[in-house]
Design an enzyme around this catalytic site. Sequence first.
Site, PDB file in Angstrom:
ATOM      1  N   TYR A  81       0.823  -1.208   0.000  1.00  8.68           N
ATOM      2  CA  TYR A  81       0.000   0.000   0.000  1.00  8.68           C
ATOM      3  C   TYR A  81       0.858   1.258   0.000  1.00  8.68           C
ATOM      4  O   TYR A  81       0.650   2.173  -0.808  1.00  8.68           O
ATOM      5  CB  TYR A  81      -0.920  -0.008   1.215  1.00  8.68           C
ATOM      6  CG  TYR A  81      -1.819   1.203   1.298  1.00  8.68           C
ATOM      7  CD1 TYR A  81      -2.886   1.353   0.416  1.00  8.68           C
ATOM      8  CD2 TYR A  81      -1.606   2.196   2.251  1.00  8.68           C
ATOM      9  CE1 TYR A  81      -3.715   2.470   0.475  1.00  8.68           C
ATOM     10  CE2 TYR A  81      -2.433   3.312   2.320  1.00  8.68           C
ATOM     11  CZ  TYR A  81      -3.474   3.443   1.431  1.00  8.68           C
ATOM     12  OH  TYR A  81      -4.289   4.555   1.488  1.00  8.68           O
ATOM     13  N   LYS A 130       1.135   4.181  -3.084  1.00 10.24           N
ATOM     14  CA  LYS A 130       0.816   5.602  -2.913  1.00 10.24           C
ATOM     15  C   LYS A 130       2.044   6.473  -3.172  1.00 10.24           C
ATOM     16  O   LYS A 130       1.917   7.584  -3.707  1.00 10.24           O
ATOM     17  CB  LYS A 130       0.254   5.852  -1.515  1.00 10.24           C
ATOM     18  CG  LYS A 130      -1.140   5.255  -1.306  1.00 10.24           C
ATOM     19  CD  LYS A 130      -2.158   5.812  -2.300  1.00 10.24           C
ATOM     20  CE  LYS A 130      -3.570   5.350  -2.001  1.00 10.24           C
ATOM     21  NZ  LYS A 130      -4.560   5.894  -2.955  1.00 10.24           N
TER      22      LYS A 130
END
Length: 245
Positions: free
Chosen positions: A163, A167
């Site tokens: 994750y 990002k």
Amino acid sequence: MKTVLITGANKSIGFETARQLLQQGYYVYLGCRDLQKGQQAVDQLKSEGLQHIEPIIIDVDALDSIQEARKILGTKTKSLDVLINNAGISGSFPQTSLDTDPKVFRQVFETNFFGAINTTQAFIDLLRQSPEPRIVNVTSGLGSLTLHNDPTWKYYHVKGAAYTSSKAALNAYTIVLAYDLRDTAFKVNVVDPGYTATDFNHHSGPGTVPDAAARVVKAATFGPDGPTGQFFSDDNSPETGISPW
């Protein structure tokens, strides 16, 4: 009337972003993967008296779905004023760098990174027809490499390998996108909505959905003198609202 497409908008922060932009007079194309859920979201907002909205089927994991959404939207409007790449997934946790299955990395990147790229490229022609086009990529405070390398940061020990990487990659893409559009009327930014209580994190965050959406809306409605190529995060930098990359 200005138009906006929001991906992943049938619930949570995306849904509230749609509500707030409707309240500001925008026509909202509510992006969703499931038409029934999208229509339910639209019906809810219409029941509140917010009429300028309709669902658009778009699965950012599937290029053919993105292209079909572009085709459909092109029959409804000749220009798009705002694109909000909101759709995202976290992947399964915990995510360590050595034990996380590469399949998880690919899955998370497909949505959070490649999905945003494919959607942006598909709709860029409609955005170019707007006199004041805006692109907002919804990121996370966890996408800051600078802060992840700072042991004094309050989220230093929150290390989601897939994750966080997705990002950070989205942030990097946004920097280049803003650079490539620097001599145009575009404003291109990433926004961290903050650690917000949603089903995304099992409602563990302290922030509220309306506050999170307001941060996204602020970047979506910047005027001609507004900033571009910035990483906005009240959570990471409450004093300035601008996060280090």
